[in-house]
Structures are given as structure tokens and as C-alpha cells.
Write an enzyme that holds these catalytic residues in place. Sequence first.
Site, PDB file in Angstrom:
ATOM      1  CG  MET A  38       1.933  11.288   5.465  1.00 38.62           C
ATOM      2  SD  MET A  38       0.884   9.805   5.389  1.00 38.62           S
ATOM      3  CE  MET A  38       2.109   8.519   5.578  1.00 38.62           C
ATOM      4  CB  SER A  93       7.704   3.962   9.865  1.00 37.89           C
ATOM      5  OG  SER A  93       6.662   4.891   9.632  1.00 37.89           O
ATOM      6  CG  ASP A 123       6.407   7.846   7.309  1.00 36.68           C
ATOM      7  OD1 ASP A 123       7.128   7.993   6.312  1.00 36.68           O
ATOM      8  OD2 ASP A 123       6.378   6.795   7.970  1.00 36.68           O
ATOM      9  CG  MET A 136       5.737  11.285   2.174  1.00 39.60           C
ATOM     10  SD  MET A 136       4.989   9.696   2.580  1.00 39.60           S
ATOM     11  CE  MET A 136       5.406   9.611   4.318  1.00 39.60           C
ATOM     12  CG  HIS A 140      11.026   7.001   8.461  1.00 36.29           C
ATOM     13  ND1 HIS A 140      12.000   7.429   7.585  1.00 36.29           N
ATOM     14  CD2 HIS A 140       9.851   7.072   7.778  1.00 36.29           C
ATOM     15  CE1 HIS A 140      11.444   7.740   6.425  1.00 36.29           C
ATOM     16  NE2 HIS A 140      10.137   7.537   6.530  1.00 36.29           N
ATOM     17  CG  ASP A 164       9.326   4.351   3.897  1.00 32.51           C
ATOM     18  OD1 ASP A 164       8.701   3.408   4.421  1.00 32.51           O
ATOM     19  OD2 ASP A 164       9.040   5.545   4.097  1.00 32.51           O
ATOM     20  CG  HIS A 224       9.573  10.394   4.076  1.00 35.77           C
ATOM     21  ND1 HIS A 224       9.005   9.151   3.851  1.00 35.77           N
ATOM     22  CD2 HIS A 224       9.553  11.030   2.871  1.00 35.77           C
ATOM     23  CE1 HIS A 224       8.663   9.048   2.591  1.00 35.77           C
ATOM     24  NE2 HIS A 224       8.982  10.179   1.978  1.00 35.77           N
ATOM     25  CG  MET A 244       8.967   6.587  -1.560  1.00 33.92           C
ATOM     26  SD  MET A 244       8.784   6.347   0.231  1.00 33.92           S
ATOM     27  CE  MET A 244       7.173   5.561   0.335  1.00 33.92           C
TER      28      MET A 244
END
Length: 228
Positions: A41, A12, A39, A72, A37, A179, A70, A141
Site C-alpha cells: 500500500m 495476508s 498487501d 495497491m 499474500h 480478498d 498485491h 476484492m
Amino acid sequence: MNTRQDMILSPSLLSSDFSRLADELAALEAAGLKWVHWDVMDGAFVPNITFGAPVIKACRKKSGLFFDVHLMIDNPGRYVGEFARAGADLICVHAEAETHLERTVSLIRTCGAKAAVALNPHTPLDVVEYLLPQLDMVLVMSVNPGFGGQSFIPFSTDKVRRLKSMIDACGSAALIQVDGGVSLANTRELVQAGADVLVSGSAFFGAPPLDERLRLFQAAARGEDVGS
């Protein structure tokens, strides 16, 4: 034990040095990693704000890694096309953030990316039961999303095991990703439960050199004693 393939480690970037992302990606590739990965957000679905599509697009030109993106974010279907055009190889949306989940999964595939759905710790597996034949991956998660460095939630292992049974029962080829709080200490039990792809942030980037860290995660997945 999952025998479909060797465990995939997807580090990540949340735990990387944001000021030198291109260098971090090059270092991962040089160390033998295949996936990375992202993330993403938005400060709404989760408290923090991180990367957007323009950052991914800029880094795509510098890296041959598989971009595991990913999202979010709230209403992720609005941005699927943008992230696909930016170079995401796989786009993962949260079941909790999308009202019309099947439509968004279909859109991801139409845009040319692999489709995945993430489930928060409290979200039951039956939310994705009917979508499993359409999915390339389900993300379990094992922490509440939004922050790096959290501790692994123990019931996540049983959730992975149950999900593996569901996937096998319907004949889906979907991978299982985990994750949150993934470390050398719990890698073996997660792989035994059925996990295919493990996301690790601080436990990976915090212990260089990266090639040696990858080797230790791979050894842990095989059941070798590598400490923590």
C-alpha cells in the site's frame, strides 16, 4: 463447483507481526502453507502504507513460499520491474490504478512473474474481459481495499460466479482469487462459486495454531462443518 484444483489459501501478512516477518514466513511454511499474500500500500491509492520492494527482497532470501504480491498503488507499472527483481512470483495490479492495463500486464510477464489484475467491489468484470487470456489470476476484492478486518461484501460471491463463467467461456486458465472478509463461514460458498485462491488475514492469523487453521479452511472448502 470449481474442480480445477484444491483451494489455495494465501494468508495476508497485513495481519501478521510486522516486527518478525521472517519468523512469520517460516511459521507459515512449517504449517504447510504454499502461498503468502503481500498487501503493498502506498498511502495514495489506499490510505495506509505497508511494505515496499526492499522488504520483500529481504524476506525472499528467507522463504520458499510463493510470493503473491498485491500492489495497491497508483501507476503500478512504474514499479513492476522492481517488485519482480525483489522476488515476487505473482504481481497483481489494480485495474482502477493503471491507465494502460494491457501494457502493464504484458510487462509483468516479460519480467518473469505471473500476472494478475485486481478489481475493487464496484468495478465491473468487463474491465478484464479482453485480458483474460493473458492473465494468470483475477483478484475479486470483497472489501474496499486499504484496511484489514473488514466485513465481506455479499454481492462478491455472485461476482465470482460470473467471472468463473467468463473465464470458462474464453478458455482462459486464469485463477480466481478473493480478498477481504474471507472466513471459515464463507469459504465453502466462495469455492462453490469458482474461487481458486482465498486470501485471509485476521481470520487466519488471529486463531493459531496455524497448521490447525489451515486444516479448518481446507475442511470448510470441502463442505465440512467447522464452525466459524
